[in-house]
Design an enzyme around this catalytic site. Structure first.
Site, mmCIF file in Angstrom:
data_model
loop_
_atom_site.group_PDB
_atom_site.id
_atom_site.type_symbol
_atom_site.label_atom_id
_atom_site.label_comp_id
_atom_site.label_asym_id
_atom_site.label_seq_id
_atom_site.Cartn_x
_atom_site.Cartn_y
_atom_site.Cartn_z
ATOM 1 N N VAL A 1 13.922 24.376 -19.856
ATOM 2 C CA VAL A 1 12.801 24.434 -20.789
ATOM 3 C C VAL A 1 11.478 24.282 -20.043
ATOM 4 O O VAL A 1 10.534 25.059 -20.258
ATOM 5 C CB VAL A 1 12.971 23.335 -21.866
ATOM 6 C CG1 VAL A 1 11.732 23.217 -22.725
ATOM 7 C CG2 VAL A 1 14.191 23.652 -22.722
ATOM 8 N N LEU B 1 29.241 36.498 -34.468
ATOM 9 C CA LEU B 1 30.421 36.799 -35.277
ATOM 10 C C LEU B 1 31.639 37.062 -34.403
ATOM 11 O O LEU B 1 32.603 37.646 -34.864
ATOM 12 C CB LEU B 1 30.148 38.026 -36.163
ATOM 13 C CG LEU B 1 29.276 37.804 -37.392
ATOM 14 C CD1 LEU B 1 29.144 39.085 -38.202
ATOM 15 C CD2 LEU B 1 29.827 36.692 -38.279
ATOM 16 N N CYS C 1 23.427 22.244 -25.426
ATOM 17 C CA CYS C 1 22.696 22.024 -26.685
ATOM 18 C C CYS C 1 23.582 21.854 -27.920
ATOM 19 O O CYS C 1 23.465 20.845 -28.609
ATOM 20 C CB CYS C 1 21.691 23.151 -26.905
ATOM 21 S SG CYS C 1 20.334 23.070 -25.727
ATOM 22 N N GLY D 1 36.189 32.910 -30.520
ATOM 23 C CA GLY D 1 36.432 32.443 -29.155
ATOM 24 C C GLY D 1 37.056 31.069 -29.157
ATOM 25 O O GLY D 1 37.447 30.553 -30.212
ATOM 26 N N THR E 1 14.383 18.231 -27.133
ATOM 27 C CA THR E 1 14.953 18.065 -28.473
ATOM 28 C C THR E 1 15.160 16.578 -28.719
ATOM 29 O O THR E 1 15.942 15.939 -28.004
ATOM 30 C CB THR E 1 16.293 18.816 -28.552
ATOM 31 O OG1 THR E 1 16.069 20.181 -28.180
ATOM 32 C CG2 THR E 1 16.883 18.754 -29.944
ATOM 33 N N LYS F 1 14.608 21.988 -35.315
ATOM 34 C CA LYS F 1 15.381 22.329 -34.114
ATOM 35 C C LYS F 1 16.869 22.024 -34.325
ATOM 36 O O LYS F 1 17.749 22.844 -34.065
ATOM 37 C CB LYS F 1 14.821 21.553 -32.916
ATOM 38 C CG LYS F 1 15.661 21.632 -31.659
ATOM 39 C CD LYS F 1 15.706 23.033 -31.096
ATOM 40 C CE LYS F 1 16.751 23.132 -30.002
ATOM 41 N NZ LYS F 1 16.906 24.473 -29.476
ATOM 42 N N LYS G 1 28.800 29.854 -21.199
ATOM 43 C CA LYS G 1 28.710 31.189 -21.786
ATOM 44 C C LYS G 1 28.317 32.145 -20.671
ATOM 45 O O LYS G 1 27.912 31.704 -19.576
ATOM 46 C CB LYS G 1 27.689 31.247 -22.928
ATOM 47 C CG LYS G 1 26.260 31.025 -22.459
ATOM 48 C CD LYS G 1 25.277 31.299 -23.575
ATOM 49 C CE LYS G 1 23.856 31.241 -23.024
ATOM 50 N NZ LYS G 1 22.828 31.511 -24.005
ATOM 51 N N ARG H 1 17.383 30.723 -25.301
ATOM 52 C CA ARG H 1 18.804 30.795 -24.954
ATOM 53 C C ARG H 1 18.913 30.853 -23.442
ATOM 54 O O ARG H 1 18.208 31.652 -22.808
ATOM 55 C CB ARG H 1 19.423 32.078 -25.537
ATOM 56 C CG ARG H 1 19.439 32.111 -27.043
ATOM 57 C CD ARG H 1 19.597 33.514 -27.568
ATOM 58 N NE ARG H 1 18.434 34.341 -27.251
ATOM 59 C CZ ARG H 1 18.314 35.632 -27.568
ATOM 60 N NH1 ARG H 1 19.294 36.252 -28.176
ATOM 61 N NH2 ARG H 1 17.221 36.305 -27.251
HETATM 62 N N1 LIG Z 1 18.704 24.231 -21.908
HETATM 63 C C1 LIG Z 1 18.432 24.843 -23.040
HETATM 64 O O1 LIG Z 1 18.880 25.963 -23.307
HETATM 65 C C2 LIG Z 1 17.537 24.195 -24.069
HETATM 66 C C3 LIG Z 1 17.050 24.968 -25.127
HETATM 67 C C4 LIG Z 1 16.231 24.357 -26.060
HETATM 68 C C5 LIG Z 1 15.932 22.997 -25.975
HETATM 69 N N2 LIG Z 1 16.451 22.278 -24.950
HETATM 70 C C6 LIG Z 1 16.107 20.841 -24.876
HETATM 71 O O2 LIG Z 1 15.063 20.707 -23.914
HETATM 72 C C7 LIG Z 1 15.224 19.488 -23.167
HETATM 73 C C8 LIG Z 1 15.351 19.815 -21.693
HETATM 74 O O3 LIG Z 1 16.504 20.606 -21.511
HETATM 75 P P1 LIG Z 1 16.845 21.270 -20.096
HETATM 76 O O4 LIG Z 1 18.121 22.006 -20.273
HETATM 77 O O5 LIG Z 1 15.648 21.981 -19.584
HETATM 78 O O6 LIG Z 1 17.090 19.916 -19.268
HETATM 79 P P2 LIG Z 1 17.403 19.701 -17.712
HETATM 80 O O7 LIG Z 1 18.261 18.495 -17.660
HETATM 81 O O8 LIG Z 1 17.861 20.987 -17.082
HETATM 82 O O9 LIG Z 1 15.974 19.369 -17.079
HETATM 83 C C9 LIG Z 1 15.291 18.197 -17.299
HETATM 84 C C10 LIG Z 1 14.593 17.833 -15.991
HETATM 85 O O10 LIG Z 1 13.690 16.762 -16.226
HETATM 86 C C11 LIG Z 1 13.639 15.987 -15.027
HETATM 87 N N3 LIG Z 1 13.014 14.698 -15.370
HETATM 88 C C12 LIG Z 1 13.488 13.748 -16.203
HETATM 89 N N4 LIG Z 1 12.589 12.740 -16.302
HETATM 90 C C13 LIG Z 1 11.529 13.060 -15.526
HETATM 91 C C14 LIG Z 1 10.289 12.461 -15.230
HETATM 92 N N5 LIG Z 1 9.940 11.295 -15.773
HETATM 93 N N6 LIG Z 1 9.449 13.072 -14.369
HETATM 94 C C15 LIG Z 1 9.789 14.255 -13.811
HETATM 95 N N7 LIG Z 1 10.948 14.896 -14.066
HETATM 96 C C16 LIG Z 1 11.803 14.321 -14.918
HETATM 97 C C17 LIG Z 1 15.078 15.920 -14.595
HETATM 98 O O11 LIG Z 1 15.205 15.570 -13.246
HETATM 99 C C18 LIG Z 1 15.537 17.369 -14.885
HETATM 100 O O12 LIG Z 1 15.355 18.207 -13.758
HETATM 101 C C19 LIG Z 1 16.449 18.796 -23.770
HETATM 102 O O13 LIG Z 1 16.019 17.931 -24.775
HETATM 103 C C20 LIG Z 1 17.225 19.948 -24.384
HETATM 104 O O14 LIG Z 1 18.032 19.536 -25.472
HETATM 105 C C21 LIG Z 1 17.240 22.848 -23.978
#
Ligand SMILES: NC(=O)c1ccc[n+]([C@@H]2O[C@H](COP(=O)([O-])OP(=O)(O)OC[C@H]3O[C@@H](n4cnc5c(N)ncnc54)[C@H](O)[C@@H]3O)[C@@H](O)[C@H]2O)c1
Length: 429
Positions: free
Chosen positions: A11, A251, A261, A254, A116, A205, A319, A143
């Protein structure tokens, strides 16, 4: 504008790349040194198509130190919110990021919470450590595998917070909202900005992910039922796709949904309902169905493969199109098979190793994973598995069982290649 992004995961980096490409001056703060160094070298640790190139081209800075937040007009919180031991979201990283932001940010800085988070988190931050600042919940809907596309061309932008923050917020996203002046001359539709309360944005969300997971669980139930009553699941599901109220996506049956997430967000939504004394019966059933779906597939393999046998597994990512193995059904399947005495050797086009996972041995090619195996199991829907040379595969396997957990292969082509085909929705012999 000057933007500071805390957390360089999926993100954080996709938001950073897109905002920098739209002309903002963006710095990412990342505390994980391995990740930080890879981004600095232009080497993507996440396997997200086009992302590393765009980060380099649009000159996003990567720093370990939160002090750069002091220069920012906007701070984006994009840290992880993984599930805790009980499956509830652990928001320690969000709280720690808030402490850093409170320490360094200028008065009135706009803080966008893209992680989230449970309903009420932004209100708590706004009334607590971030009271000097303006906090807006701005959930992300991207995604994995399509993160950049989704960040440039979102279906909607959801935001919740004080109305006086809306002007700066829309200025930040102006090019994305208008769908013009995008890099490379790309154009998109105007994107609706749905401004609401922070609580509503937080729940929006979870509602979206809860609904998508429930749709998949329902589809899997229909596929199982079709098999049981002698109907053809793809005909049944294919007919549903023409109803615009249902739509053609999500649809495909699997072995269950996974990833970073859906599992955690459905559990979080369940916890939100529990905490409010509301019995969210449909969601509970969707989660339960998902566990059963994997068990059903695993049990079919265990029944057919000789004890202490070996399964060549195709796919490890949760996936296709991503290297992410967090809460991957493929890994859950490997663990379950291994707990029943089977050995699992696996190949995935995007995953060359998995840390701390003794239940699966990762191999560099399909042939290496399946050579001498008693059965082959398809666990991730990578398109290349759909076009695999089945005759060549059958020449290297010891056994003739092919378990298709993603309904990718045509049963007749598997049988023609000499396999006994088993899927969640039918047998090929
Ligand atoms: N991955 C997805 O597809 C997706 C989609 C929508 C929402 N989200 C939500 O977004 C959020 C992030 O997801 P993600 O998959 O990108 O997470 P991720 O775990 O890949 O990345 C988070 C990063 O934040 C860093 N971090 C944590 N605390 C920190 C700080 N204080 N200072 C600097 N860096 C710090 C971690 O080292 C890590 O690299 C989550 O809440 C997730 O649910 C994810």
């Amino acid at each position: 504008m000057r933007v500071s992004v805390v957390g360089a995961g999926y993100v954080g980096t996709s938001s950073a790349a897109v905002l920098a490409a739209c002309g903002h001056d963006v710095t990412c703060v990342e505390q994980n040194d391995t990740r930080l160094q890879r981004w600095r070298r232009g080497d993507d640790p996440l396997g997200e198509p086009g992302l590393a190139e765009l980060l380099v081209r649009s000159k996003v800075n990567f720093v370990p130190d939160p002090r750069s937040i002091a220069l920012a007009d906007v701070v984006i919180v994009a840290v992880g919110t993984p599930p805790d031991d009980r499956g509830r979201p652990d928001i320690t990283q969000v709280d720690a990021a808030a402490v850093e932001i409170a320490e360094y940010a200028r008065d009135d800085t706009l803080v966008l919470v893209r992680s989230t988070v449970p309903v009420g988190t932004c209100d708590r931050l706004q009334n607590g450590p971030l009271r000097r600042l303006r906090v807006v919940s701005n959930p992300e809907f991207l995604r994995e595998g399509r993160a950049l596309h989704d960040a440039f061309f979102p279906d909607r932008i959801v935001a919740g917070g004080p109305p006086e923050a809306q002007g700066v917020f829309e200025e930040l996203y102006r090019r994305i909202i208008e769908g013009r002046d995008l890099p490379g001359g790309a154009r998109g539709e105007r994107v609706p900005v749905l401004w609401m309360s922070a609580r509503s944005a937080e729940l929006a969300k979870y509602a979206a992910n809860g609904f998508l997971a429930t749709k998949l669980s329902f589809v899997n139930e229909i596929a199982n039922l079709a098999f049981t009553v002698g109907a053809d699941a793809s005909s049944v599901l294919g007919s549903m796709a023409f109803d615009p109220r249902i739509g053609p996506q999500y649809l495909h049956p699997g072995l269950g949904w996974g990833g970073s997430c859906f599992p955690k967000d459905t559990r979080a939504l369940e916890a939100i309902a529990d905490g409010a004394g509301y019995d969210f019966v449909v969601l509970r059933a969707a989660i339960e169905q998902n566990t059963r779906q994997l068990t059903r597939f695993a049990a079919a393999i265990e029944l057919a493969v000789p004890s202490r046998g070996r399964v060549g597994m195709l796919g490890l990512a949760f996936k296709a199109g991503t290297a992410d193995v967090r809460a991957s059904p493929a890994i859950a399947l490997a663990r379950r098979l291994s707990s029943r005495g089977l050995t699992v050797t696996a190949f995935d086009p995007a995953v060359s190793a998995i840390a701390d996972e003794p239940d699966v041995q990762v191999r560099p090619t399909v042939v290496d994973a399946c050579d001498g195996a008693d059965a082959v199991a398809i666990a991730t829907e990578w398109p290349e598995f759909a076009t695999i040379d089945l005759r060549a595969l059958r020449r290297v396997t010891r056994g003739d069982l092919l378990f298709d957990g993603r309904c990718l292969i045509s049963p007749s082509s598997a049988v023609a290649a000499g396999f006994r085909y088993r899927s969640l929705v039918g047998f090929g012999d």
